[in-house]
Motif scaffolding. Sequence first.
Motif, PDB file in Angstrom:
ATOM      1  N   THR A   1       0.783  -0.665   0.168  1.00  0.00           N
ATOM      2  CA  THR A   1      -0.094   0.145   0.188  1.00  0.00           C
ATOM      3  C   THR A   1       1.054   1.261   0.094  1.00  0.00           C
ATOM      4  OG1 THR A   1      -0.368   0.473   2.569  1.00  0.00           O
ATOM      5  CG2 THR A   1      -2.191  -0.935   1.272  1.00  0.00           C
ATOM      6  N   ASN A   2       0.723   2.318  -0.883  1.00  0.00           N
ATOM      7  CA  ASN A   2       1.199   3.347  -0.788  1.00  0.00           C
ATOM      8  C   ASN A   2       1.031   4.367   0.808  1.00  0.00           C
ATOM      9  OD1 ASN A   2       1.055   2.956  -3.199  1.00  0.00           O
ATOM     10  ND2 ASN A   2      -0.104   5.275  -4.453  1.00  0.00           N
ATOM     11  N   ASP A   3       0.604   4.036   1.677  1.00  0.00           N
ATOM     12  CA  ASP A   3       0.214   4.972   2.330  1.00  0.00           C
ATOM     13  C   ASP A   3       0.928   3.879   3.728  1.00  0.00           C
ATOM     14  OD1 ASP A   3      -1.341   6.772   1.916  1.00  0.00           O
ATOM     15  OD2 ASP A   3      -3.479   5.875   2.711  1.00  0.00           O
ATOM     16  N   GLU A   4       1.096   2.968   3.905  1.00  0.00           N
ATOM     17  CA  GLU A   4       2.054   1.805   4.677  1.00  0.00           C
ATOM     18  C   GLU A   4       3.675   2.286   4.420  1.00  0.00           C
ATOM     19  OE1 GLU A   4       3.240   0.317   8.018  1.00  0.00           O
ATOM     20  OE2 GLU A   4       1.960   1.436   7.293  1.00  0.00           O
TER      21      GLU A   4
ATOM     22  N   LEU B   1       6.679   7.621  -2.946  1.00  0.00           N
ATOM     23  CA  LEU B   1       7.492   8.146  -2.605  1.00  0.00           C
ATOM     24  C   LEU B   1       7.968   9.170  -2.818  1.00  0.00           C
ATOM     25  CD1 LEU B   1       8.423   4.389  -1.008  1.00  0.00           C
ATOM     26  CD2 LEU B   1       7.394   5.986  -0.020  1.00  0.00           C
ATOM     27  N   GLN B   2       8.363   9.203  -4.211  1.00  0.00           N
ATOM     28  CA  GLN B   2       9.012  10.496  -4.853  1.00  0.00           C
ATOM     29  C   GLN B   2       9.215  12.026  -3.806  1.00  0.00           C
ATOM     30  OE1 GLN B   2       7.886  13.066  -7.728  1.00  0.00           O
ATOM     31  NE2 GLN B   2       8.508  12.005  -9.525  1.00  0.00           N
ATOM     32  N   PRO B   3       7.987  12.625  -3.517  1.00  0.00           N
ATOM     33  CA  PRO B   3       8.362  13.735  -3.121  1.00  0.00           C
ATOM     34  C   PRO B   3       8.688  13.825  -1.271  1.00  0.00           C
ATOM     35  CG  PRO B   3       5.676  13.409  -2.884  1.00  0.00           C
ATOM     36  CD  PRO B   3       6.275  12.274  -3.932  1.00  0.00           C
ATOM     37  N   VAL B   4       8.264  12.070  -0.895  1.00  0.00           N
ATOM     38  CA  VAL B   4       8.762  11.817   0.420  1.00  0.00           C
ATOM     39  C   VAL B   4      10.280  11.543   0.564  1.00  0.00           C
ATOM     40  CG1 VAL B   4       8.596  10.546   2.537  1.00  0.00           C
ATOM     41  CG2 VAL B   4       6.275  10.660   1.249  1.00  0.00           C
ATOM     42  N   ALA B   5      11.174  11.045  -0.651  1.00  0.00           N
ATOM     43  CA  ALA B   5      12.335  10.593  -0.466  1.00  0.00           C
ATOM     44  C   ALA B   5      12.947  11.900  -0.263  1.00  0.00           C
ATOM     45  CB  ALA B   5      12.404   9.879  -0.932  1.00  0.00           C
ATOM     46  N   ALA B   6      12.370  13.142  -1.392  1.00  0.00           N
ATOM     47  CA  ALA B   6      12.929  13.842  -1.296  1.00  0.00           C
ATOM     48  C   ALA B   6      12.967  15.115  -0.067  1.00  0.00           C
ATOM     49  CB  ALA B   6      12.363  15.669  -2.501  1.00  0.00           C
ATOM     50  N   GLU B   7      11.928  15.175   0.669  1.00  0.00           N
ATOM     51  CA  GLU B   7      11.648  15.305   2.295  1.00  0.00           C
ATOM     52  C   GLU B   7      12.669  15.396   2.647  1.00  0.00           C
ATOM     53  OE1 GLU B   7       8.540  15.697   5.206  1.00  0.00           O
ATOM     54  OE2 GLU B   7       7.519  15.012   3.285  1.00  0.00           O
ATOM     55  N   VAL B   8      12.578  13.590   2.796  1.00  0.00           N
ATOM     56  CA  VAL B   8      13.189  13.326   4.025  1.00  0.00           C
ATOM     57  C   VAL B   8      14.696  13.147   3.664  1.00  0.00           C
ATOM     58  CG1 VAL B   8      12.169  11.879   5.087  1.00  0.00           C
ATOM     59  CG2 VAL B   8      12.649  10.628   3.248  1.00  0.00           C
ATOM     60  N   ARG B   9      14.868  13.665   2.555  1.00  0.00           N
ATOM     61  CA  ARG B   9      16.230  13.254   1.685  1.00  0.00           C
ATOM     62  C   ARG B   9      18.064  12.532   1.826  1.00  0.00           C
ATOM     63  NH1 ARG B   9      19.531  18.470   3.785  1.00  0.00           N
ATOM     64  NH2 ARG B   9      20.910  17.674   2.394  1.00  0.00           N
ATOM     65  N   ILE B  10      16.530  10.494   1.879  1.00  0.00           N
ATOM     66  CA  ILE B  10      17.228   9.772   2.044  1.00  0.00           C
ATOM     67  C   ILE B  10      17.737   8.968  -0.003  1.00  0.00           C
ATOM     68  CG2 ILE B  10      17.328   7.655   2.798  1.00  0.00           C
ATOM     69  CD1 ILE B  10      15.970   8.447   5.325  1.00  0.00           C
ATOM     70  N   PRO B  11      18.856   8.613  -0.331  1.00  0.00           N
ATOM     71  CA  PRO B  11      18.610   7.372  -1.557  1.00  0.00           C
ATOM     72  C   PRO B  11      18.319   6.789  -1.853  1.00  0.00           C
ATOM     73  CG  PRO B  11      20.820   8.148  -0.140  1.00  0.00           C
ATOM     74  CD  PRO B  11      19.562   8.849   0.004  1.00  0.00           C
ATOM     75  N   THR B  12      16.758   6.514  -2.424  1.00  0.00           N
ATOM     76  CA  THR B  12      15.718   5.500  -2.586  1.00  0.00           C
ATOM     77  C   THR B  12      15.768   4.732  -4.007  1.00  0.00           C
ATOM     78  OG1 THR B  12      14.456   6.654  -1.049  1.00  0.00           O
ATOM     79  CG2 THR B  12      13.671   4.246  -1.663  1.00  0.00           C
ATOM     80  N   VAL B  13      16.726   3.337  -4.337  1.00  0.00           N
ATOM     81  CA  VAL B  13      16.615   2.824  -5.302  1.00  0.00           C
ATOM     82  C   VAL B  13      15.198   2.103  -5.454  1.00  0.00           C
ATOM     83  CG1 VAL B  13      17.738   1.186  -6.959  1.00  0.00           C
ATOM     84  CG2 VAL B  13      19.086   2.812  -4.641  1.00  0.00           C
ATOM     85  N   THR B  14      13.957   2.678  -6.181  1.00  0.00           N
ATOM     86  CA  THR B  14      12.782   1.330  -5.734  1.00  0.00           C
ATOM     87  C   THR B  14      13.221   0.896  -7.046  1.00  0.00           C
ATOM     88  OG1 THR B  14      12.167   2.610  -7.840  1.00  0.00           O
ATOM     89  CG2 THR B  14      12.310   3.928  -5.557  1.00  0.00           C
ATOM     90  N   MET B  15      12.092  -0.601  -7.248  1.00  0.00           N
ATOM     91  CA  MET B  15      12.466  -1.636  -8.175  1.00  0.00           C
ATOM     92  C   MET B  15      11.540  -2.137  -9.265  1.00  0.00           C
ATOM     93  SD  MET B  15      13.665  -4.777  -5.104  1.00  0.00           S
ATOM     94  CE  MET B  15      12.403  -4.374  -4.083  1.00  0.00           C
ATOM     95  N   GLY B  16      10.830  -0.484  -8.795  1.00  0.00           N
ATOM     96  CA  GLY B  16       9.505  -0.082  -9.598  1.00  0.00           C
ATOM     97  C   GLY B  16      10.222   0.053 -11.626  1.00  0.00           C
ATOM     98  N   SER B  17       9.229   0.045 -12.063  1.00  0.00           N
ATOM     99  CA  SER B  17       9.598   0.749 -13.506  1.00  0.00           C
ATOM    100  C   SER B  17       8.983   2.269 -14.313  1.00  0.00           C
ATOM    101  CB  SER B  17       9.414  -0.732 -14.683  1.00  0.00           C
ATOM    102  OG  SER B  17       7.579  -0.811 -15.065  1.00  0.00           O
ATOM    103  N   SER B  18       7.773   2.453 -13.329  1.00  0.00           N
ATOM    104  CA  SER B  18       7.412   3.542 -14.456  1.00  0.00           C
ATOM    105  C   SER B  18       8.359   4.672 -14.798  1.00  0.00           C
ATOM    106  CB  SER B  18       5.423   3.579 -13.580  1.00  0.00           C
ATOM    107  OG  SER B  18       5.497   5.200 -13.628  1.00  0.00           O
ATOM    108  N   ASP B  19       7.849   5.449 -15.780  1.00  0.00           N
ATOM    109  CA  ASP B  19       8.804   6.891 -15.412  1.00  0.00           C
ATOM    110  C   ASP B  19       7.655   8.030 -15.158  1.00  0.00           C
ATOM    111  OD1 ASP B  19      10.361   5.460 -17.505  1.00  0.00           O
ATOM    112  OD2 ASP B  19       9.342   6.501 -19.385  1.00  0.00           O
ATOM    113  N   ALA B  20       6.830   7.633 -14.162  1.00  0.00           N
ATOM    114  CA  ALA B  20       6.688   8.592 -13.648  1.00  0.00           C
ATOM    115  C   ALA B  20       6.979   8.915 -11.979  1.00  0.00           C
ATOM    116  CB  ALA B  20       4.279   8.529 -12.964  1.00  0.00           C
TER     117      ALA B  20
END
Length: 407
Positions: A97-100, A128-147
């Motif tokens: 889930t997105n929220d979790e 997580l895009q805006p959250v990673a920028a807010e907390v400034r933790i580099p996040t390597v996701t395993m999704g594929s969407s360009d979004a």
Amino acid sequence: MKSSIRAWRATAITAGTAAVFLGVAACSSTGGGSGSSPSGAALAPYNVGVLVDLTGSYQSLGVPEEKAIKLYFDNLNKNGGIDGHSIHLEEVDTTSTNDEAINQLRAFQDGDVVAILGPGSSGESTALQPVAAEVRIPTVTMGSSDAIVTPASASTYIYKQYSGTVPSLRAQVEYAKSQGWTKLAMLYANNGYGQDPANQIDSVAKQEGVTLTGKEAFDPSATDMTAQLGTIGAANPDAVLVWGTMPTNTNIAKSAKQIGFTAPIFQSPGAGSLTYLTPDTEGTYVEGSVILAADTLSSSSPQYQPVQDLVNAYKAAGYGAPGQFDGNGWDAATLLVNAIRKANDPNPTDTRNTRDAINSSLENNTQKVVGVNGIYTFSPDFHGSKALDGLAVLKVVGGKFEIQKTF
């Protein structure tokens, strides 16, 4: 840290798996380098958060991703870690889930985690895009969407491991053209994974000179796709591009077989799992990873050694054959380790500066990093790969995947 976080330190599994990382791990058990300590004392570890879908609708992604990440770092730590620093993983279940996923990423903000691996779904990753920028933790996701990584101005601390939507669509369409399939239809899941290609396909079809005969959305939880197949079949497409994730992919193939649908079913990377192999999927196509047919990959392929590393590690650990989603975890770990090795001497005990150093290295030092599922190059303008390098088209033949084309 939330109580749901289950921290564990990677340990060796068997002596046999050590060979996978010989020549890769740079060992240094005393002095020198970042976070050095007196002779005989352990160097400070790099603490890495892992967000994986262990329950919920995306557990078919999360469970193999988790297994591969654990095994990768088990082996790396056994062989000296990164310049003598081990990797300590702190794992949480996003429950698909997105929220979790958002809550769990925020929970890492005030701790000593220097980077995040995951999650696996495009929807969670995009959230997580805006959250990673807010907390400034580099996040390597395993999704594929360009979004996940657009626009660049909002994606300053987030990356994606798998090839982008447009390269995957181009790979599908280029192969379709080579087979004389110039009239194409699309079935897509009504979620983050499916909506992105549905928005991109018209442009790709125009660029590639093929005709799009129609698009139909489906509920990701649907089990019967006969209505959607009937609708798109009325336009007599030469092939149908399917963008969904397991287990929906097998349901689409089953529905097609039930109604005698004759146009080839051409799945996206979301079907890149050995569980996709059923009698109903015989003869269908998947644009996915070479790991699905590792035994048929040419030794001249640049991906040959990474694929063999993963296969041999799984064999030594007593696991079954790895699939594409295992490759997601393996490649995400590979990208992070490459970034740490090439960063400007990050000190694990200085969390803020280490996060920034790893982030800068991910952005600037990810250049043709060869993985199992692709060959990755990032830039400040796009935190993902745009090239088709490392992608493959496979066909289900005799209950197995066979490589039809590599890019």
